[in-house]
Design a protein around this motif. Structure first.
Motif, short mmCIF file in Angstrom:
data_model
loop_
_atom_site.label_atom_id
_atom_site.label_comp_id
_atom_site.label_asym_id
_atom_site.label_seq_id
_atom_site.Cartn_x
_atom_site.Cartn_y
_atom_site.Cartn_z
N LYS A 180 -3.52 32.65 38.05
CA LYS A 180 -2.97 31.55 37.27
C LYS A 180 -3.49 30.21 37.79
O LYS A 180 -3.88 29.32 37.01
CB LYS A 180 -1.44 31.59 37.37
N ALA A 181 -3.54 30.03 39.10
CA ALA A 181 -4.03 28.79 39.68
C ALA A 181 -5.50 28.57 39.36
O ALA A 181 -5.93 27.44 39.09
CB ALA A 181 -3.81 28.79 41.20
N GLU A 182 -6.29 29.63 39.38
CA GLU A 182 -7.72 29.49 39.06
C GLU A 182 -7.92 29.09 37.60
O GLU A 182 -8.79 28.26 37.30
CB GLU A 182 -8.43 30.81 39.35
N ARG A 183 -7.12 29.66 36.69
CA ARG A 183 -7.23 29.28 35.27
C ARG A 183 -6.84 27.82 35.05
O ARG A 183 -7.53 27.08 34.34
CB ARG A 183 -6.35 30.20 34.42
N VAL A 184 -5.76 27.41 35.68
CA VAL A 184 -5.32 26.01 35.52
C VAL A 184 -6.34 25.06 36.13
O VAL A 184 -6.61 23.98 35.58
CB VAL A 184 -3.93 25.84 36.18
N LEU A 185 -6.94 25.44 37.26
CA LEU A 185 -7.96 24.60 37.89
C LEU A 185 -9.15 24.41 36.96
O LEU A 185 -9.68 23.29 36.82
CB LEU A 185 -8.40 25.23 39.21
N LYS A 186 -9.58 25.48 36.33
CA LYS A 186 -10.71 25.39 35.40
C LYS A 186 -10.37 24.49 34.21
O LYS A 186 -11.21 23.71 33.74
CB LYS A 186 -11.09 26.79 34.92
N THR A 187 -9.15 24.58 33.71
CA THR A 187 -8.73 23.75 32.57
C THR A 187 -8.69 22.28 32.96
O THR A 187 -9.19 21.42 32.22
CB THR A 187 -7.34 24.20 32.08
N ILE A 188 -8.12 21.97 34.10
CA ILE A 188 -7.99 20.57 34.52
C ILE A 188 -9.36 19.96 34.83
O ILE A 188 -9.59 18.78 34.57
CB ILE A 188 -7.05 20.48 35.74
N GLN A 189 -10.27 20.75 35.37
CA GLN A 189 -11.61 20.23 35.63
C GLN A 189 -12.34 19.84 34.35
O GLN A 189 -13.22 18.98 34.38
CB GLN A 189 -12.42 21.27 36.40
N GLY A 190 -11.97 20.46 33.22
CA GLY A 190 -12.59 20.11 31.94
C GLY A 190 -12.01 18.87 31.30
O GLY A 190 -12.57 18.36 30.32
N TRP A 191 -10.90 18.34 31.81
CA TRP A 191 -10.30 17.14 31.26
C TRP A 191 -10.82 15.90 32.00
O TRP A 191 -11.28 15.98 33.14
CB TRP A 191 -8.78 17.19 31.37
N SER A 192 -10.71 14.77 31.34
CA SER A 192 -11.15 13.51 31.95
C SER A 192 -10.00 12.89 32.74
O SER A 192 -8.83 13.29 32.63
CB SER A 192 -11.62 12.54 30.85
N GLU A 193 -10.35 11.88 33.53
CA GLU A 193 -9.33 11.20 34.32
C GLU A 193 -8.40 10.35 33.45
O GLU A 193 -7.29 10.03 33.87
CB GLU A 193 -9.99 10.32 35.38
N ASP A 194 -8.86 9.99 32.26
CA ASP A 194 -7.98 9.27 31.34
C ASP A 194 -6.86 10.18 30.84
O ASP A 194 -5.72 9.74 30.68
CB ASP A 194 -8.78 8.74 30.15
N GLU A 195 -7.20 11.44 30.60
CA GLU A 195 -6.19 12.38 30.15
C GLU A 195 -5.27 12.82 31.29
O GLU A 195 -4.08 13.04 31.08
CB GLU A 195 -6.88 13.62 29.55
N VAL A 196 -5.82 12.94 32.49
CA VAL A 196 -5.04 13.34 33.66
C VAL A 196 -5.22 12.27 34.74
O VAL A 196 -6.21 12.29 35.48
CB VAL A 196 -5.50 14.72 34.20
N PRO A 197 -4.30 11.32 34.85
CA PRO A 197 -4.48 10.22 35.82
C PRO A 197 -4.60 10.69 37.27
O PRO A 197 -5.38 10.16 38.04
CB PRO A 197 -3.22 9.36 35.61
N ASN A 198 -3.80 11.68 37.65
CA ASN A 198 -3.83 12.19 39.03
C ASN A 198 -4.65 13.47 39.13
O ASN A 198 -4.24 14.47 39.76
CB ASN A 198 -2.41 12.43 39.53
N LYS A 199 -5.80 13.47 38.50
CA LYS A 199 -6.64 14.67 38.44
C LYS A 199 -7.09 15.11 39.83
O LYS A 199 -7.04 16.31 40.16
CB LYS A 199 -7.86 14.38 37.56
N LYS A 200 -7.51 14.19 40.69
CA LYS A 200 -8.01 14.54 42.02
C LYS A 200 -6.93 15.21 42.86
O LYS A 200 -7.16 16.21 43.54
CB LYS A 200 -8.54 13.30 42.72
N GLU A 201 -5.74 14.63 42.82
CA GLU A 201 -4.65 15.20 43.61
C GLU A 201 -4.26 16.59 43.10
O GLU A 201 -3.95 17.49 43.88
CB GLU A 201 -3.45 14.27 43.55
N LEU A 202 -4.29 16.77 41.78
CA LEU A 202 -3.96 18.07 41.20
C LEU A 202 -4.98 19.13 41.59
O LEU A 202 -4.62 20.28 41.89
CB LEU A 202 -3.90 17.95 39.67
#
Length: 506
Positions: A201-223
């Motif tokens: 589950k963590a690997e799938r979520v990591l792949k999804t978040i890496q495909g989003w931009s920092e505008d969509e996910v402000p705390n992308k690096k921390e996540l």
């Protein structure tokens, strides 16, 4: 001329006036393509001079059009069969869309001569039916080409893709809900003894978040760092220590690159746990000592000091373990946490036992036993009582060894005193023998009678008997002195043992 021709003329004029502008060249290209799509390629058009060239009225043109429509289907189909297609295969595919497969199928049927010669139940040739279908598709392609040229279709497709991408982008509220729900699921799976599912589950979520931009996910690096940590924890629970260490090191590297001190602290903590599990205690100490300045609370420092002290104890460095045990106990007292006071007291007592400071070890074990009773931990109470018994036995054996050493030392001192007494007794016997020799000489010189000699010999015999009696008396005195010394030593040793047993029982 139509609109495309006029557009082509004006684009050429503009290009002659301003040849550096790209828009005029693009317009010429689009107009030229639109004209070709409408009337076909110039090579496919053949002009024939069958009638006189004259102006014909609109009514005559309409009549001729009606006459053309009344021409037999077979002649029209045969003529379409002989004509070569003016459009390319790619253009037809774009114009017809899903119907292009039907046209290809009908064209394939035309190659079957036996089938084309057959007749249906209604008396119609199969060839006429097939040619009629192909002619219908050609007319629809011409109509769609005039309504929507290729360049317009390309532009529309791009606009549709942009709109689809824009609609595909999740909203901030949806992103937040997805992340929160995913992290909760990952933690629940990990705590529910399902580390494999948690890792996937963590690997799938990591792949999804890496495909989003920092505008969509402000705390992308921390996540991303948090997900690396979750993956490492799941691998740690599965026993995949090398993979877990790699994940936690990625988390640490990512945190240092993005200047995230909290993430650095967490990564060092996890790296130390992995090293301690695989037995590399010095590397674990290095990681945890680097984390100590980043600790924010006394409770966190308590845990760190305890783990570092435990690693030093495993390495056989009891003094360092004692120092960190004292620090851990001090931080636990500041925090007021009874459970960590228990752990710190046990660590401190074990280190003091290694240093053979049994008195302090017993004291700390007794304090740990009180804390274990306070937190209602039966297992801890049993372990501490067993450890306390071992330390007490070691303490008693150490006391007995000290007593034996004291007795041996006392005997050595006493034997030295006896040797001095023996040397003094030998000197007295020599003096007595010299005195006897002088008396004998006097007796011979004086030449006394025999009776007097006998009288003199009797006291001499008495003196010899007294000398013989003095030797056993001296031996008895020595034995009495030894017995008195041993009784005194036993009395002193008994008093010390009573004091030590009273302390242990108290």
């Amino acid at each position: 001329m139509g609109d495309f021709e006029f557009a082509l003329v004006f684009y050429h004029r503009g290009s002659e006036l301003r040849p550096e502008l790209q828009k005029f060249r693009l317009g010429i290209q689009k107009s030229h393509e639109a004209i070709i799509n409408c009337i076909g390629s110039p090579s496919s058009v053949k002009l024939k001079n069958k009638e006189d060239l004259c102006f014909v009225s609109r009514q005559a043109e309409s009549k001729k059009a009606e006459e053309k429509l009344q021409i037999k289907l077979s002649k029209d189909q045969k003529s379409t069969k002989k004509q070569e297609p003016a459009r390319s295969q790619k253009t037809e595919r774009q114009l017809l869309g899903e119907l292009y497969a039907d046209k290809a199928y009908l064209e394939k049927l035309l190659k079957d001569e036996d089938l084309m010669k057959s007749i249906t139940k209604q008396g119609v040739k199969v060839q006429d039916v097939v040619l009629g279908g192909i002619a219908y598709l050609d007319r629809r392609a011409e109509f769609w080409q005039q309504q929507k040229p290729i360049y317009a279709r390309v532009r529309e497709r791009k606009l549709r893709q942009q709109r689809w991408i824009r609609e595909k982008k999740p909203k901030p509220a949806e992103v937040a809900r997805y992340i929160v729900k995913s992290m909760e699921d990952i933690d629940m799976l990990l705590t529910g003894d399902c580390p494999e599912e948690s890792c996937k589950k963590a690997e799938r979520v990591l792949k999804t978040i890496q495909g989003w931009s920092e505008d969509e996910v402000p705390n992308k690096k921390e996540l991303i760092g948090n997900l690396h940590s979750c993956i490492g924890n799941a691998q740690f629970e599965m026993g995949q220590m090398e993979a877990a260490l790699k994940s936690h090191k990625m988390d640490l590297e990512f945190a240092r690159q993005n200047d995230l001190p909290d993430v650095v602290s967490r990564a060092l903590d996890n790296i130390g746990r992995v090293y301690a599990r695989i037995g590399k205690f010095q590397q674990a100490i290095d990681a945890w000592e680097e984390k100590i300045p980043l600790a924010k609370s006394s409770l966190e420092k308590t845990w760190l000091f305890h783990e570092v002290g435990r690693c030093y104890l495993e390495l056989g460095k009891a003094e360092e373990a004692q120092n960190y045990g004292e620090k851990s106990l001090q931080s636990a007292l500041e925090e007021g946490d009874a459970e960590w006071q228990l752990h710190a007291s046990v660590l401190l007592a074990q280190a003091q036992e290694k240093l053979k400071d049994y008195h302090s070890a017993i004291t700390n074990f007794e304090k740990a036993l009180e804390k274990a009773k306070l937190v209602h931990s039966d297992a801890a109470q049993k372990a501490i009582i067993a450890a306390l018994d071992d330390v007490s036995r070691s303490f008693i054996e150490d006391l007995k060894e000290k007593e034996r050493e004291a007795e041996a030392h006392a005997l050595q001192d006493f034997s030295g005193e006896n040797a001095e007494d023996d040397s003094s007794g030998g000197r007295e016997s020599e003096q007595s023998s010299e005195n006897q020799g002088g008396e004998n000489e006097d007796a011979e010189n004086e030449k006394e009678p025999e009776n007097e000699r006998e009288e003199l010999s009797e006291p001499d015999g008495k003196e010899e008997g007294e000398e013989e009696r003095s030797k056993p008396e001296e031996e008895e005195e020595e034995s009495e002195r030894k017995e008195e010394g041993s009784e005194r030593g036993e009395e002193e040793i008994g008093e010390d043992e009573k004091e030590q047993f009273a302390f242990l029982s108290g």
